[in-house]
Motif scaffolding. Structure first.
Motif, mmCIF file in Angstrom:
data_model
loop_
_atom_site.group_PDB
_atom_site.id
_atom_site.type_symbol
_atom_site.label_atom_id
_atom_site.label_comp_id
_atom_site.label_asym_id
_atom_site.label_seq_id
_atom_site.Cartn_x
_atom_site.Cartn_y
_atom_site.Cartn_z
ATOM 1 N N VAL A 62 -7.468 -8.352 -9.144
ATOM 2 C CA VAL A 62 -6.875 -7.002 -9.503
ATOM 3 C C VAL A 62 -5.499 -6.691 -8.790
ATOM 4 N N ALA A 63 -5.230 -7.285 -7.914
ATOM 5 C CA ALA A 63 -3.959 -7.523 -7.352
ATOM 6 C C ALA A 63 -2.671 -7.871 -8.548
ATOM 7 N N GLN B 231 1.229 -6.929 -12.720
ATOM 8 C CA GLN B 231 1.939 -7.221 -13.840
ATOM 9 C C GLN B 231 1.992 -5.800 -15.012
ATOM 10 N N ARG B 232 1.019 -5.016 -14.665
ATOM 11 C CA ARG B 232 1.114 -3.652 -15.355
ATOM 12 C C ARG B 232 1.016 -2.385 -14.463
ATOM 13 N N ALA B 233 1.319 -1.597 -14.469
ATOM 14 C CA ALA B 233 1.313 -0.442 -13.549
ATOM 15 C C ALA B 233 0.136 0.269 -14.000
ATOM 16 N N ASP C 233 -7.025 4.822 -13.882
ATOM 17 C CA ASP C 233 -7.497 3.760 -13.472
ATOM 18 C C ASP C 233 -7.457 3.220 -11.838
ATOM 19 N N ILE C 234 -6.788 4.028 -11.233
ATOM 20 C CA ILE C 234 -6.819 3.851 -9.756
ATOM 21 C C ILE C 234 -8.181 4.922 -9.302
ATOM 22 N N ALA C 235 -8.170 6.178 -10.092
ATOM 23 C CA ALA C 235 -9.352 6.848 -9.582
ATOM 24 C C ALA C 235 -10.671 6.128 -9.943
ATOM 25 N N GLU C 236 -10.690 5.340 -10.971
ATOM 26 C CA GLU C 236 -12.110 4.581 -11.324
ATOM 27 C C GLU C 236 -12.147 3.410 -10.477
ATOM 28 N N LEU C 237 -11.197 2.716 -9.983
ATOM 29 C CA LEU C 237 -11.120 1.644 -9.198
ATOM 30 C C LEU C 237 -11.919 2.175 -7.643
#
Length: 130
Positions: A102-103, A108-110, A115-119
């Motif tokens: 994930v890091a 590689q791509r913001a 995406d952040i909320a789903e993670l």
């Protein structure tokens, strides 16, 4: 390697394209698979039939005779294939660890706010499950 119940089935990239067609809708006649892939992939009929036969020989699909034609059904489930592909990638590139993957991907791509909320939601579900 791709896991299907208790066995490993190696599927090439080209074969996975054929599988996607069968996973989308099954059963499919060979000519239906040919028609879809000849247009989408610019593949010849012989190439597509070769891929169908390889998948049949590997046990990833099965064929059912219907008169003079065959209908093809996937035996390998898409979920099992995706699991095998993602597990293999994780093991090969990140020593089986999800956080470094994930890091790497986020570097590689913001990541979008979605995406952040789903993670965060996934991590909370994992944490709640312990």
């Amino acid at each position: 390697m791709i896991t299907n119940v208790n066995k490993q089935i190696p599927i090439s990239d080209a074969e996975s394209v054929v599988m996607e067609v069968l996973w989308q809708r099954s059963p499919r006649y060979a000519e239906d698979v040919v028609a879809e892939l000849a247009q989408a992939q610019q593949w010849q009929e012989a190439t597509i039939k070769t891929l169908l036969n390889r998948l049949l020989n590997k046990g990833a699909i099965r064929a059912e005779k219907d008169g003079r034609r065959y209908r093809y059904h996937p035996v390998l489930e898409r979920e099992a294939w995706v699991h095998g592909q993602s597990r293999g990638l994780l093991d090969r590139l990140f020593d089986g660890r999800l956080a470094p993957m994930v890091a790497h991907l986020s570097g590689q791509r913001a990541l979008s706010p979605e995406d952040i909320a789903e993670l965060r939601r996934l991590l909370e579900e994992i944490d709640d499950g312990k």
